[in-house]
Design an enzyme around this catalytic site. Structure first.
Site, PDB file in Angstrom:
ATOM      1  N   GLY A   6      -0.727  -5.267  -0.085  1.00 53.43           N
ATOM      2  CA  GLY A   6      -1.737  -4.998  -1.104  1.00 53.43           C
ATOM      3  C   GLY A   6      -1.302  -5.495  -2.479  1.00 53.43           C
ATOM      4  N   GLU A  59      -2.233  -9.038  -2.460  1.00 44.78           N
ATOM      5  CA  GLU A  59      -3.705  -9.109  -2.477  1.00 44.78           C
ATOM      6  C   GLU A  59      -4.235  -8.822  -3.888  1.00 44.78           C
ATOM      7  OE1 GLU A  59      -4.127  -6.409   0.969  1.00 44.78           O
ATOM      8  OE2 GLU A  59      -5.441  -7.947   1.800  1.00 44.78           O
ATOM      9  N   ALA A 116       0.858  -1.182   0.000  1.00 50.03           N
ATOM     10  CA  ALA A 116       0.000   0.000   0.000  1.00 50.03           C
ATOM     11  C   ALA A 116       0.896   1.234   0.000  1.00 50.03           C
ATOM     12  CB  ALA A 116      -0.861  -0.014   1.253  1.00 50.03           C
ATOM     13  N   GLU A 142       1.771  -7.062   6.635  1.00 49.29           N
ATOM     14  CA  GLU A 142       1.026  -6.048   7.392  1.00 49.29           C
ATOM     15  C   GLU A 142       1.184  -6.184   8.898  1.00 49.29           C
ATOM     16  OE1 GLU A 142       0.010  -7.521   4.712  1.00 49.29           O
ATOM     17  OE2 GLU A 142      -1.058  -6.119   3.411  1.00 49.29           O
TER      18      GLU A 142
END
Ligand SMILES: NC(=O)c1ccc[n+]([C@@H]2O[C@H](COP(=O)([O-])OP(=O)(O)OC[C@H]3O[C@@H](n4cnc5c(N)ncnc54)[C@H](O)[C@@H]3O)[C@@H](O)[C@H]2O)c1
Length: 694
Positions: free
Chosen positions: A105, A108, A66, A128
């Site tokens: 992310g 993901e 992210a 994370e």
């Protein structure tokens, strides 16, 4: 090529739609990337000429996570959820082409794709948890559906990425690219179409969840297996709960549960501190008055003087980084012992399967030893790690000055001595610096670098870069007694000692600090490090400490002698409270005329920690540390301060400097000027500010 945004472009290459992300340095998922991917998927689906899609990144890596600068700011549309949802429902198969690292992310996003192709060096993971949160864009729901629950738990709670080979083995990637990644991904996408393979939506799968459905006890077993490592951390528990939701709930419900668990963490103090610390660590590598483009000295050969406890550990760091080391000792037997210990340490690592025999052989081949100081005349850096004695150190530095080539860095590992004075023992003090490693030096991550008044910018810049090369986290500080880490530690030790004089017992103080999150309290730490070290220093300075001295006089040096503040059973590190120590303490209190009293846990914690914060403020005032966050980096990496509390300075900010200030004033009234708040702390408290705002 069509630019969807300034960070993402779309182009049809034959029958494959290629979405390319270019957001240096790590292709973070900034809003422009999210908009671009979603737009790219839409464009490809609308493009009649293409039958499949690949998602590929420019630069050195796939999406590495992210954009954490967006954390805490109002969310901008589309969310990563929406982007991943758009990928997953694409009518044309989407293949992620992964190189470098697909993290957080990034992974993901790749899990939203129908297939994944990676090059052999790629790594994938969900880190994370290291920021005190959990993968909040479906990672906890999709990963177990691909790799199974045990593997997903492992990856999500540890945050440690896995390599491409392992990822292939567990089904997380479908193919390892043999040759050019993009070409392989293009070919793979065409193959998917040609073979009429299904559009695999991970959210629809649940075959891999069956094992956990058949054995729901696996979650508690897993909890137990990580209990020690994850003690007091909130994020790992929420990660487990989220993965459990993937098993217990339908996919859309699981996503909702993931969201709740994510928000719980995101709004908590732990993740705030962990994210703060993430930036603190990166900041610490920068020295404001040393420009980024400062020329560096090439370090290709190191000399280490003293093959004792520290010298051996320091050498191992260099060897593992591929830098040859010459060890210097005064006598052959001491040299042989030091070199043998290095070999033994490596052999133990090999036998535990944590190092290959090849790697060990390579390290040992880079190591040589001598008892002739002249043999290090050509080294690029010397690190002196001999006895802690100013005269001996000055003599050695005088000799190094005469022997070492011009341009070599002359570093000392001293923990207490004035490095300005050591520098003056040479004709080139600008090349002298402190490199304060922590014990065990091959394990502890912190490297406290100590600049003197004369250390040159080139030497500082080189040593900061060197730290990174040898796997250390550096923080640059100035010269003062104990430098930053030990100077603050001394304040805690003084209070811990005072607390047991007044009424607490070592096990009370240690318990409070252990529960606070430190790996151990001050007395257990003394027993581990050896109480004789401090005793000898006190003797040298002619100062006394009644309880500590009495304990050492009985030969109770700590774990190595089987007793110290505690008793240790043979072969065990478990600290057992000892009535003999209690007697010593009672006697010392009595002799000092102190009427012992019950001391609350709150008082123990405040009296151990607030003087540390106050000392940190003084250190900042004096310019010994550049930033409050550097002090935090030193305490997290050098002393095991729990990262979820950010460091002592961040903890002060969390408690509120006004509250810390008020407590210091109260203690000052009771116990005297030792407790006087530092002017900087007073100023910040009165202005309602934090250390972070300086
Ligand atoms: N032990 C720790 O926890 C620790 C932590 C940080 C820094 N330090 C500092 O590191 C330094 C070394 O500490 P240590 O614990 O490794 O000591 P140590 O006693 O284990 O080792 C010192 C070694 O230096 C050798 N030596 C002495 N004079 C020498 C000379 N003139 N030439 C070559 N070798 C010589 C000795 O033979 C001995 O092997 C000290 O300055 C200490 O303050 C120690």
């Amino acid at each position: 090529m069509t630019a969807i945004t300034d960070l993402v472009s779309y182009e049809a290459e034959g029958s494959v739609g290629v979405i390319t992300i270019n957001n240096p340095p790590v292709n973070a998922l900034s809003v422009g990337v999210r908009v671009g991917i979603k737009g790219g998927i839409e464009a490809a689906n609308a493009d009649g000429s293409v039958t499949s899609i690949i998602l590929v990144c420019e630069g050195r890596t796939f999406i590495a996570g992210a954009d954490i600068t967006e954390f805490g700011k109002p969310p901008q549309s589309p969310s990563l959820h929406e982007v991943i949802g758009a990928i997953e429902i694409s009518n044309k198969p989407v293949v992620a082409a992964i190189h470098g690292t697909a993290l957080g992310g990034g992974l993901e996003t790749a899990l939203g794709c129908h297939y994944r192709v990676a090059n052999a060096k790629a790594k994938v993971g969900l880190p994370e948890v290291k920021l005190g949160i959990l993968p909040g864009a479906g990672g906890t729901q999709r990963l177990p559906r691909v790799v199974g629950v045990p593997m997903a738990l492992q990856m999500i709670t540890s945050g440690t990425p896995i390599g491409a080979k392992k990822a292939l083995e567990v089904g997380l990637v479908d193919e390892i690219a043999d040759g050019d990644l993009k070409a392989c991904a293009l070919a793979f996408a065409q193959k998917v179409v040609a073979e009429g393979r299904p559009l695999v939506k991970i959210s629809d799968r649940d075959d891999k969840l069956q094992e956990a459905r058949d054995n729901p006890g696996m979650f508690d077993e897993f909890r137990k297996s990580i209990a020690r490592k994850s003690r007091n951390f909130e994020a790992p528990e929420n990660c487990i709960k989220a993965v459990q939701a993937s098993v217990d709930l339908p996919f859309p419900e699981g996503l909702k549960r993931e969201r709740e668990l994510f928000m719980e963490l995101m709004q908590g103090e732990q993740s705030f501190s962990q994210r703060y610390f993430f930036f603190a660590e990166r900041q610490a590598a920068k020295i404001p008055d040393v420009p980024k483009d400062t020329p560096l000295i090439d370090i290709n050969l190191a000399g280490i003087i003293g093959a004792g406890t520290m010298g051996g550990g320091i050498a191992m760091n260099f060897l593992q980084a591929g830098i040859p080391v010459i060890m210097v000792e005064t006598a052959q037997d001491a040299l042989d012992r030091g070199m043998a210990l290095i070999e033994k340490n490596y052999a133990a690592t090999v036998s535990k399967g944590r190092m290959s025999q090849d790697a060990m052989d390579k390290c040992m081949s880079l190591l040589s030893g001598t008892i002739n100081l002249e043999d290090i005349k050509d080294v690029d850096i010397v690190i002196e790690a001999i006895f802690e004695n100013m005269d001996v150190k000055k003599e050695i530095f005088g000799k190094l000055d005469a022997i070492c080539k011009q341009g070599a860095i002359l570093a000392t590992n001293t923990s207490t001595l004035d490095i300005d004075e050591i520098g003056e023992a040479t004709s080139r003090p600008e090349y002298v610096i402190g490199l304060h490693f922590f014990s065990p030096a091959n394990v502890m991550k912190l490297l406290e670098e100590v600049r003197t008044k004369k250390t040159s910018k080139t030497v500082m810049a080189t040593c900061m870069a060197l730290a990174k090369r040898i796997g250390k986290i550096p923080a640059m500080v100035g010269v003062c007694e104990g430098f930053v880490g030990n100077r603050i530690l001394h304040r805690r030790t003084e209070q811990a000692t005072q607390l047991i004089m007044e009424g607490a017992l070592p096990q009370d103080v240690d318990r409070v600090l252990f529960d606070f999150g430190l790996p151990m309290g001050p007395f257990a730490m003394g027993d581990l490090a050896g109480n004789d070290v401090g005793w000898r220093i006190r003797q040298g300075k002619g100062v006394t400490s009644p309880i500590a001295d009495a304990i050492c006089e009985l030969g109770r040096f700590g774990q190595k002698t089987g007793s110290g503040y505690y008793l240790y059973k043979e072969g065990s590190r478990a600290a057992i409270p000892d009535p003999i120590v209690e007697d010593i303490i009672m006697k010392a209190s009595k002799e000092a005329g102190i009427v012992r009293r019950e001391i609350s846990d709150k008082e123990i914690l405040e009296r151990c920690v607030y003087p540390m914060i106050n000392e940190g403020a003084k250190i900042l005032e004096e310019g010994i540390a550049t930033r409050a966050s550097d002090i935090d980096v030193i305490w997290v990496y050098g002393y095991g301060w729990p990262v979820y509390r950010g460091g002592p300075m961040r903890y002060g900010d969390f408690v509120g400097l006004d509250k810390v200030y008020a407590s210091l004033l109260e203690y000052q009234e009771k116990y005297g000027d030792y407790w006087k708040p530092a002017p900087l702390l007073e100023k910040l408290a009165k202005e309602g500010k934090t250390f972070a705002e300086i």
